[in-house]
Design a protein around this motif. Structure first.
Motif, PDB file in Angstrom:
ATOM      1  N   MET A   1       0.851  -1.184   0.000  1.00 19.14           N
ATOM      2  CA  MET A   1       0.000   0.000   0.000  1.00 19.14           C
ATOM      3  C   MET A   1       0.891   1.240   0.000  1.00 19.14           C
ATOM      4  O   MET A   1       1.841   1.350   0.771  1.00 19.14           O
ATOM      5  N   LEU A   2       0.555   2.185  -0.837  1.00 23.78           N
ATOM      6  CA  LEU A   2       1.375   3.380  -0.996  1.00 23.78           C
ATOM      7  C   LEU A   2       1.450   4.208   0.273  1.00 23.78           C
ATOM      8  O   LEU A   2       2.507   4.723   0.622  1.00 23.78           O
ATOM      9  N   GLY A   3       0.355   4.328   1.002  1.00 30.97           N
ATOM     10  CA  GLY A   3       0.325   5.130   2.218  1.00 30.97           C
ATOM     11  C   GLY A   3       1.294   4.639   3.280  1.00 30.97           C
ATOM     12  O   GLY A   3       1.775   5.407   4.095  1.00 30.97           O
ATOM     13  N   ALA A   4       1.576   3.341   3.261  1.00 30.95           N
ATOM     14  CA  ALA A   4       2.506   2.791   4.245  1.00 30.95           C
ATOM     15  C   ALA A   4       3.956   3.150   3.907  1.00 30.95           C
ATOM     16  O   ALA A   4       4.791   3.256   4.791  1.00 30.95           O
ATOM     17  N   LEU A   5       4.244   3.348   2.633  1.00 32.87           N
ATOM     18  CA  LEU A   5       5.605   3.648   2.205  1.00 32.87           C
ATOM     19  C   LEU A   5       5.946   5.130   2.272  1.00 32.87           C
ATOM     20  O   LEU A   5       7.066   5.506   2.576  1.00 32.87           O
ATOM     21  N   TYR A   6       4.982   5.958   1.944  1.00 32.20           N
ATOM     22  CA  TYR A   6       5.218   7.396   1.849  1.00 32.20           C
ATOM     23  C   TYR A   6       4.187   8.150   2.672  1.00 32.20           C
ATOM     24  O   TYR A   6       3.040   7.722   2.777  1.00 32.20           O
ATOM     25  N   PRO A   7       4.563   9.307   3.215  1.00 32.58           N
ATOM     26  CA  PRO A   7       3.555  10.133   3.898  1.00 32.58           C
ATOM     27  C   PRO A   7       2.543  10.660   2.877  1.00 32.58           C
ATOM     28  O   PRO A   7       2.861  10.809   1.702  1.00 32.58           O
ATOM     29  N   ARG A   8       1.329  10.917   3.344  1.00 31.79           N
ATOM     30  CA  ARG A   8       0.293  11.430   2.445  1.00 31.79           C
ATOM     31  C   ARG A   8       0.712  12.757   1.841  1.00 31.79           C
ATOM     32  O   ARG A   8       1.314  13.587   2.502  1.00 31.79           O
ATOM     33  N   LEU A   9       0.370  12.934   0.581  1.00 32.83           N
ATOM     34  CA  LEU A   9       0.633  14.209  -0.078  1.00 32.83           C
ATOM     35  C   LEU A   9      -0.437  15.206   0.317  1.00 32.83           C
ATOM     36  O   LEU A   9      -1.611  14.884   0.356  1.00 32.83           O
ATOM     37  N   ASP A  10      -0.006  16.395   0.607  1.00 39.21           N
ATOM     38  CA  ASP A  10      -0.929  17.497   0.804  1.00 39.21           C
ATOM     39  C   ASP A  10      -0.268  18.715   0.184  1.00 39.21           C
ATOM     40  O   ASP A  10       0.915  18.678  -0.171  1.00 39.21           O
ATOM     41  N   PRO A  11      -1.012  19.786  -0.008  1.00 35.88           N
ATOM     42  CA  PRO A  11      -0.446  20.938  -0.712  1.00 35.88           C
ATOM     43  C   PRO A  11       0.840  21.476  -0.092  1.00 35.88           C
ATOM     44  O   PRO A  11       1.797  21.786  -0.809  1.00 35.88           O
ATOM     45  N   SER A  12       0.918  21.541   1.220  1.00 34.19           N
ATOM     46  CA  SER A  12       2.130  22.088   1.843  1.00 34.19           C
ATOM     47  C   SER A  12       3.333  21.169   1.624  1.00 34.19           C
ATOM     48  O   SER A  12       4.453  21.631   1.438  1.00 34.19           O
ATOM     49  N   ARG A  13       3.104  19.863   1.637  1.00 32.88           N
ATOM     50  CA  ARG A  13       4.212  18.919   1.408  1.00 32.88           C
ATOM     51  C   ARG A  13       4.725  19.046  -0.033  1.00 32.88           C
ATOM     52  O   ARG A  13       5.921  19.033  -0.283  1.00 32.88           O
ATOM     53  N   ILE A  14       3.816  19.198  -0.986  1.00 34.14           N
ATOM     54  CA  ILE A  14       4.226  19.341  -2.387  1.00 34.14           C
ATOM     55  C   ILE A  14       5.005  20.636  -2.577  1.00 34.14           C
ATOM     56  O   ILE A  14       6.041  20.666  -3.235  1.00 34.14           O
ATOM     57  N   ARG A  15       4.489  21.722  -1.968  1.00 35.79           N
ATOM     58  CA  ARG A  15       5.169  23.015  -2.119  1.00 35.79           C
ATOM     59  C   ARG A  15       6.543  23.032  -1.448  1.00 35.79           C
ATOM     60  O   ARG A  15       7.410  23.804  -1.837  1.00 35.79           O
ATOM     61  N   SER A  16       6.761  22.207  -0.453  1.00 39.37           N
ATOM     62  CA  SER A  16       8.034  22.229   0.267  1.00 39.37           C
ATOM     63  C   SER A  16       9.119  21.372  -0.379  1.00 39.37           C
ATOM     64  O   SER A  16      10.270  21.412   0.050  1.00 39.37           O
ATOM     65  N   VAL A  17       8.779  20.607  -1.398  1.00 42.20           N
ATOM     66  CA  VAL A  17       9.775  19.754  -2.057  1.00 42.20           C
ATOM     67  C   VAL A  17      10.816  20.634  -2.745  1.00 42.20           C
ATOM     68  O   VAL A  17      10.491  21.619  -3.392  1.00 42.20           O
ATOM     69  N   ARG A  18      12.062  20.286  -2.567  1.00 42.01           N
ATOM     70  CA  ARG A  18      13.164  21.000  -3.226  1.00 42.01           C
ATOM     71  C   ARG A  18      14.059  19.981  -3.912  1.00 42.01           C
ATOM     72  O   ARG A  18      14.299  18.896  -3.380  1.00 42.01           O
ATOM     73  N   PHE A  19      14.531  20.341  -5.077  1.00 39.36           N
ATOM     74  CA  PHE A  19      15.401  19.464  -5.851  1.00 39.36           C
ATOM     75  C   PHE A  19      16.828  19.971  -5.745  1.00 39.36           C
ATOM     76  O   PHE A  19      17.078  21.165  -5.751  1.00 39.36           O
ATOM     77  N   SER A  20      17.747  19.026  -5.662  1.00 38.12           N
ATOM     78  CA  SER A  20      19.154  19.435  -5.591  1.00 38.12           C
ATOM     79  C   SER A  20      19.650  19.795  -6.992  1.00 38.12           C
ATOM     80  O   SER A  20      19.203  19.232  -7.987  1.00 38.12           O
ATOM     81  N   ARG A  21      20.576  20.741  -7.017  1.00 40.31           N
ATOM     82  CA  ARG A  21      21.180  21.144  -8.289  1.00 40.31           C
ATOM     83  C   ARG A  21      22.548  20.493  -8.388  1.00 40.31           C
ATOM     84  O   ARG A  21      23.325  20.510  -7.438  1.00 40.31           O
ATOM     85  N   ARG A  22      22.804  19.962  -9.522  1.00 39.30           N
ATOM     86  CA  ARG A  22      24.101  19.315  -9.752  1.00 39.30           C
ATOM     87  C   ARG A  22      24.876  20.161 -10.746  1.00 39.30           C
ATOM     88  O   ARG A  22      24.449  20.366 -11.866  1.00 39.30           O
ATOM     89  N   SER A  23      25.988  20.646 -10.315  1.00 41.69           N
ATOM     90  CA  SER A  23      26.762  21.538 -11.168  1.00 41.69           C
ATOM     91  C   SER A  23      27.506  20.781 -12.270  1.00 41.69           C
ATOM     92  O   SER A  23      27.874  21.359 -13.278  1.00 41.69           O
ATOM     93  N   TRP A  24      27.712  19.503 -12.099  1.00 37.34           N
ATOM     94  CA  TRP A  24      28.502  18.747 -13.061  1.00 37.34           C
ATOM     95  C   TRP A  24      27.699  18.221 -14.245  1.00 37.34           C
ATOM     96  O   TRP A  24      28.252  17.695 -15.187  1.00 37.34           O
ATOM     97  N   ARG A  25      26.370  18.374 -14.205  1.00 36.26           N
ATOM     98  CA  ARG A  25      25.593  17.970 -15.389  1.00 36.26           C
ATOM     99  C   ARG A  25      24.342  18.824 -15.496  1.00 36.26           C
ATOM    100  O   ARG A  25      23.867  19.379 -14.508  1.00 36.26           O
ATOM    101  N   ARG A  26      23.843  18.891 -16.685  1.00 38.87           N
ATOM    102  CA  ARG A  26      22.648  19.693 -16.923  1.00 38.87           C
ATOM    103  C   ARG A  26      21.450  19.018 -16.271  1.00 38.87           C
ATOM    104  O   ARG A  26      21.298  17.814 -16.293  1.00 38.87           O
ATOM    105  N   GLY A  27      20.621  19.835 -15.669  1.00 39.12           N
ATOM    106  CA  GLY A  27      19.438  19.296 -15.003  1.00 39.12           C
ATOM    107  C   GLY A  27      18.183  19.962 -15.521  1.00 39.12           C
ATOM    108  O   GLY A  27      18.186  20.608 -16.562  1.00 39.12           O
ATOM    109  N   LEU A  28      17.133  19.798 -14.786  1.00 37.63           N
ATOM    110  CA  LEU A  28      15.855  20.397 -15.147  1.00 37.63           C
ATOM    111  C   LEU A  28      15.855  21.872 -14.794  1.00 37.63           C
ATOM    112  O   LEU A  28      16.565  22.312 -13.891  1.00 37.63           O
ATOM    113  N   ASP A  29      15.017  22.611 -15.481  1.00 41.15           N
ATOM    114  CA  ASP A  29      14.864  24.033 -15.191  1.00 41.15           C
ATOM    115  C   ASP A  29      14.104  24.161 -13.871  1.00 41.15           C
ATOM    116  O   ASP A  29      12.937  23.773 -13.781  1.00 41.15           O
ATOM    117  N   PRO A  30      14.749  24.702 -12.838  1.00 47.17           N
ATOM    118  CA  PRO A  30      14.101  24.797 -11.532  1.00 47.17           C
ATOM    119  C   PRO A  30      12.795  25.588 -11.564  1.00 47.17           C
ATOM    120  O   PRO A  30      11.829  25.210 -10.895  1.00 47.17           O
TER     121      PRO A  30
END
Length: 85
Positions: A1-30
């Motif tokens: 079950m997905l809920g057992a593996l990950y905490p429930r998604l809510d708007p504040s959790r989605i907004r707080s996600v941050r992606f790391s930037r890797r200087s050694w390769r091209r990544g996604l547009d933040p």
């Protein structure tokens, strides 16, 4: 079950996600990523609100049905006993 593996998604959790930037390769547009996450959070927020309203409506209907059943059960019971109220 997905809920057992990950905490429930809510708007504040989605907004707080941050992606790391890797200087050694091209990544996604933040800006693009965070723009998408904001849109996703807005959608989840609307869905959460819709679910909350639907649950409230269902509770109201259940209570109204219980009250109706109680009133009518008493009326049927009284008719069987011969009471006319």
């Amino acid at each position: 079950m997905l809920g057992a593996l990950y905490p429930r998604l809510d708007p504040s959790r989605i907004r707080s996600v941050r992606f790391s930037r890797r200087s050694w390769r091209r990544g996604l547009d933040p800006d693009e990523v965070y723009g998408f996450l904001d849109r996703m959070a807005d959608e989840v927020e609307l869905l959460c609100r819709d679910v909350r309203v639907a649950r409230d409506d269902a509770d109201r209907v259940k209570n109204a049905l219980r009250n109706w059943q109680t009133r009518n059960a008493r009326a049927v019971d009284n008719r069987w006993r011969g009471d006319r109220r």
